[in-house]
Design an enzyme around this catalytic site. Sequence first.
Site, PDB file in Angstrom:
ATOM      1  N   ASP A 158      28.322  45.768   3.977  1.00 30.92           N
ATOM      2  CA  ASP A 158      28.623  45.357   5.336  1.00 30.92           C
ATOM      3  C   ASP A 158      29.598  44.174   5.239  1.00 30.92           C
ATOM      4  OD1 ASP A 158      28.102  44.788   8.188  1.00 30.92           O
ATOM      5  OD2 ASP A 158      27.057  43.045   7.383  1.00 30.92           O
ATOM      6  N   ASP A 193      30.532  41.389   8.133  1.00 30.57           N
ATOM      7  CA  ASP A 193      30.178  40.118   8.772  1.00 30.57           C
ATOM      8  C   ASP A 193      28.842  39.586   8.282  1.00 30.57           C
ATOM      9  OD1 ASP A 193      32.413  39.879  10.628  1.00 30.57           O
ATOM     10  OD2 ASP A 193      31.566  41.642  11.595  1.00 30.57           O
TER      11      ASP A 193
HETATM   12  P1  TMP Z   1      29.063  44.125  10.978  1.00 27.88           P
HETATM   13  O1  TMP Z   1      28.748  45.584  10.974  1.00 27.88           O
HETATM   14  O2  TMP Z   1      30.227  43.797  10.083  1.00 27.88           O
HETATM   15  O3  TMP Z   1      27.848  43.271  10.721  1.00 27.88           O
HETATM   16  O4  TMP Z   1      29.647  43.708  12.450  1.00 27.88           O
HETATM   17  C1  TMP Z   1      28.969  43.778  13.640  1.00 27.88           C
HETATM   18  C2  TMP Z   1      28.701  42.428  14.266  1.00 27.88           C
HETATM   19  O5  TMP Z   1      29.661  42.145  15.314  1.00 27.88           O
HETATM   20  C3  TMP Z   1      27.348  42.415  14.949  1.00 27.88           C
HETATM   21  O6  TMP Z   1      26.456  41.523  14.334  1.00 27.88           O
HETATM   22  C4  TMP Z   1      27.620  41.977  16.370  1.00 27.88           C
HETATM   23  C5  TMP Z   1      29.016  41.437  16.352  1.00 27.88           C
HETATM   24  N1  TMP Z   1      29.753  41.594  17.629  1.00 27.88           N
HETATM   25  C6  TMP Z   1      30.349  40.464  18.185  1.00 27.88           C
HETATM   26  O7  TMP Z   1      30.248  39.371  17.639  1.00 27.88           O
HETATM   27  N2  TMP Z   1      31.040  40.607  19.359  1.00 27.88           N
HETATM   28  C7  TMP Z   1      31.185  41.820  20.002  1.00 27.88           C
HETATM   29  O8  TMP Z   1      31.829  41.906  21.056  1.00 27.88           O
HETATM   30  C8  TMP Z   1      30.547  42.967  19.412  1.00 27.88           C
HETATM   31  C9  TMP Z   1      30.655  44.308  20.074  1.00 27.88           C
HETATM   32  C10 TMP Z   1      29.852  42.805  18.206  1.00 27.88           C
END
Ligand code: TMP
Length: 276
Positions: free
Chosen positions: A49, A51
């Site tokens: 993953d 973030d």
């Molecule tokens: P990941 O799959 O790399 O963890 O990314 C998803 C992350 O993005 C999740 O924890 C929620 C975040 N997110 C935001 O910060 N802002 C947004 O508008 C959306 C749709 C998701």
Amino acid sequence: SGKNQAQMEQVVVNGSESHLVVVDNPNLLQKKMSAIRLAGPAKLQVIADFDATLTKYWIDGCRGQSSHNLLQQEDPEYNVKRQKLYDYYHPLEFDPAIPLDKKAKLMVEWWEKTHALLIEGGLTYNAIQNSVAKATIAFRDGVTELFELLEEKGVPVLIFSAGLADIIEEVLKQKVHRSFKNVRIVSNKMVFDENGRLQSFKGKTIHVLNKNEHALDMAAPLHDHCDDLNGLGDEKSSLKKRTNVLLLGDHIGDLGMSDGLDYETRISVGFLYIGS
Ligand code: TMP
């Protein structure tokens, strides 16, 4: 019996950061490590993953930004609107009281509304470049070295994210200053119109809880979400033959990232954050 006794260990990375590592079943972990070592690099792949898994959750006492929330649109009104969605939906994302099926529907709602605001605001690639340059985002210590080692050994790395592919690519460009032959990104990929404004997203939306539905994408040669970034195309079909997996994530949904694989041995690492 003591056979399945969790083990806790304080690990120091690069002599600076200290992490508490909890191993659910140390004996099983040892067995898995031996099996993976024995089979060698040709059988291994890494699925990670992005973030808060590859990137730091805390950076100098500040919360690191995700690929979504680092983005500053030209019209600040849209940033406010997206932030409002975040304030509403993010607590729901991690609310243990909401059943997973209900939560998945809420996540679809969130992602669709956010993507719509990015399109309505006419996002440009220039805004992406500027946003990344100003962002509070950094790879965890050792990530670049890990990618280099895996590249040297010919081990593919799949970055599987519910964030935004174009931003992840830009973060790699600006923060690592190089590309890797072995790294591919499967994430929500933007389509720009002839004026360079965001027009749509490719394929079905990937959110935090439907990664399992996209897990097969990794082996699909010309899937919507994948850009053949670094010539890994030839290797795509062989990804399914790499039946040993190191899976890195921070969300329950991340466990589904390897669902498309009939894996033999999988080591899953979950990153957990407590306090500030
Ligand atoms: P990941 O799959 O790399 O963890 O990314 C998803 C992350 O993005 C999740 O924890 C929620 C975040 N997110 C935001 O910060 N802002 C947004 O508008 C959306 C749709 C998701």
